[in-house]
Design an enzyme around this catalytic site. Structure first.
Site, PDB file in Angstrom:
ATOM      1  N   TYR A   1       0.821  -1.222   0.000  1.00  0.00           N
ATOM      2  CA  TYR A   1       0.000   0.000   0.000  1.00  0.00           C
ATOM      3  C   TYR A   1       0.853   1.269   0.000  1.00  0.00           C
ATOM      4  CZ  TYR A   1      -4.190  -2.706   1.224  1.00  0.00           C
ATOM      5  OH  TYR A   1      -5.235  -3.580   1.222  1.00  0.00           O
TER       6      TYR A   1
ATOM      7  N   LYS B   1       2.765 -13.599   6.379  1.00  0.00           N
ATOM      8  CA  LYS B   1       2.814 -14.622   5.340  1.00  0.00           C
ATOM      9  C   LYS B   1       4.290 -14.897   5.041  1.00  0.00           C
ATOM     10  CE  LYS B   1       0.676 -17.125   2.242  1.00  0.00           C
ATOM     11  NZ  LYS B   1       0.092 -18.394   2.641  1.00  0.00           N
TER      12      LYS B   1
ATOM     13  N   ASP C   1      -3.069 -16.978   6.089  1.00  0.00           N
ATOM     14  CA  ASP C   1      -4.206 -17.766   5.585  1.00  0.00           C
ATOM     15  C   ASP C   1      -4.786 -18.647   6.686  1.00  0.00           C
ATOM     16  OD1 ASP C   1      -1.741 -18.967   5.395  1.00  0.00           O
ATOM     17  OD2 ASP C   1      -2.184 -20.135   3.613  1.00  0.00           O
TER      18      ASP C   1
ATOM     19  N   ASP D   1      -5.835  -5.192   6.472  1.00  0.00           N
ATOM     20  CA  ASP D   1      -6.998  -4.655   5.760  1.00  0.00           C
ATOM     21  C   ASP D   1      -8.053  -5.747   5.615  1.00  0.00           C
ATOM     22  OD1 ASP D   1      -8.637  -3.027   4.334  1.00  0.00           O
ATOM     23  OD2 ASP D   1      -7.352  -2.839   2.574  1.00  0.00           O
TER      24      ASP D   1
END
Ligand code: NAP
Length: 411
Positions: free
Chosen positions: A156, A223, A277, A301
């Site tokens: 972002y 991640k 995840d 987000d």
């Protein structure tokens, strides 16, 4: 042109960032566009009533308006005057309604600009369930988390170039020439920066929150199994920070197993980590095991909206963007323009953001009064259209009437 207020006193901060809040602080508000003025008109009396009830007149919020968005365009010709930013800095704490981002005009989002200019690096979203609100899961009451999302880095950061642009072509050639990396032809490209400084200041706030509130854990969500030097580094720096600055108040999940027989020592915050995840499954299947979450921008987000859905949607989800020099509390939904001026939309998000703001000021009694009053109001079946349409036997009321009902249920 907006004026500097004369009636209240200014909040101050010392060199370490500790706030000193007078009993009559100046607090800036931005009404917002679209339905913003509707929700703000409903919210402000609720915040004032809670402060009056909690402190019997010993404390009082001194509101003053900050111009931004359509209103500001009309009065100053600018969507976000420099004076507004200067005043947010001056008052340290502000609250805002949603602002329109015109599509396709090349105009940058005002929300993003406020966050960037003031370096509001932590996006904070508490997620809890209010009994009575329809939810898509069987046990929404087990969700009680607060997400600390890094707000300035990651994909972002705005470092990206369009497919076919000279910059993308040049960047692609640079990767090939320098690192022998080949991208598919005509790739659009973006850069994902995650820094030790950016990570640590976010994780520091998350751990401090857990310690100050007596919460059981902070989970680093990343991640890192795939993106080792960005998301994996976030994990590494997060654990490092816990050891460097909070060694006597934290323990890792691994240490709980290896050194404490599987039971966290009294008074210590457990630092956990989860792959992003897997975390989406965990918050659905075992939400009670998670409390404070610290995570990079993109994960945060997605996760904060998914969690909000678990407890009934964004209509009631509060939020704040906090940095070292200022904190801006805000409704998490948009301007809902089709309902503008109809006194119809749910003011819950901005009211709960106001409660978060009171909590941030240390006015926890007033914040608690608001949360409890909302619980009672919804428990009594009183709700705006968005919730009422899904609640059996609910009494549907307008935006301002919902605010008044909350005040009536304050005790
Ligand atoms: P939106 O304004 O959030 O509205 C989408 C739908 O969500 C509404 O039509 C309504 O659904 C529901 N909704 C939103 N707020 C509600 C509330 N307070 N009470 C009840 N229902 C509510 O999203 P959008 O239409 O995508 O965005 C409109 C503008 O807002 C855009 O200019 C966007 O850039 C801006 N925006 C600003 C912020 C911000 O300032 N932080 C955040 C997001 C978007 P129903 O139609 O089903 O009733």
């Amino acid at each position: 042109m907006q004026e500097t207020p004369m009636s209240g006193e200014w909040i101050t901060q010392d060199a370490q960032g500790a706030m000193s809040v007078p009993p009559n602080p100046n607090i800036g508000f931005i009404e917002g566009d679209g339905s913003g003025p509707d929700i703000w008109a409903a919210a402000r009396p609720v915040l004032d009533a809670a402060v009056l009830k909690a402190y019997g007149g010993q404390k009082k919020l001194h509101w003053f308006e900050l111009l931004a968005g359509a209103r500001s365009m009309k009065e100053t010709g600018e969507p976000l005057p420099a004076k507004t930013i200067e005043l947010i800095r001056k008052c340290v704490v502000a609250i805002k309604g949603p602002l329109t981002t015109p599509v396709g005009t090349g105009m940058r989002s005002l929300n993003v600009t406020i966050r960037r200019v003031l370096d509001l690096y932590a996006c904070i979203r508490p997620v809890r369930y209010f009994p009575g609100i329809p939810s898509p899961v069987r046990h929404p009451e087990r969700v009680n988390m607060i997400v600390y999302r890094e707000n300035t880095e990651d994909v972002y950061a705005g470092i990206e170039w369009e497919s076919g642009s000279p910059e993308a072509e040049r960047f692609t050639r640079f990767l090939l020439d320098t690192f022998n990396v080949t991208l598919p032809a005509k790739s659009g490209v973006g850069v994902k920066p995650i820094s030790p400084g950016g990570t640590k200041r976010l994780v520091r706030r998350a751990i401090a929150h857990a310690i100050n509130r007596g919460l059981p854990s902070v989970t680093l969500v990343h991640k890192g199994n795939i993106m080792k030097y960005t998301e994996g580094a976030f994990r590494k720096w997060g654990f490092e920070l816990a050891k460097e600055e909070f060694a006597d108040r934290t323990v890792t999940e691994e240490e709980v197993q290896s050194a404490h027989g599987g039971k966290a020592p009294e008074g210590k915050v457990v630092i956990k980590e989860r792959i992003a995840d897997s975390m989406f499954q965990q918050v659905l299947l075992r939400p009670e095991e998670y409390s404070v979450i610290a995570t990079p921008n993109l994960n945060g987000d997605y996760l904060s909206d998914a969690l909000a859905a678990q407890v009934g949607g964004l209509g009631m989800a509060p939020g704040a963007n906090i940095g070292d020099e200022a904190a801006v509390f805000e409704a998490t939904h948009g301007t809902a323009p089709k309902y503008a001026g109809l006194d119809k939309v749910n003011p819950g998000s901005v009211i709960l953001s106001g409660a978060m703001m009171l909590d941030h000021l240390g006015w926890v009694e007033a914040a608690k009064l608001i949360e409890e009053a909302i619980e009672r109001t919804i428990g009594a079946g009183i709700a705006t259209y968005d919730l009422a349409r899904q609640m059996k036997g609910a009494k549907e009321v307008g935006c301002s009437a919902f605010g008044r009902a909350i005040i009536d249920h304050m005790s």
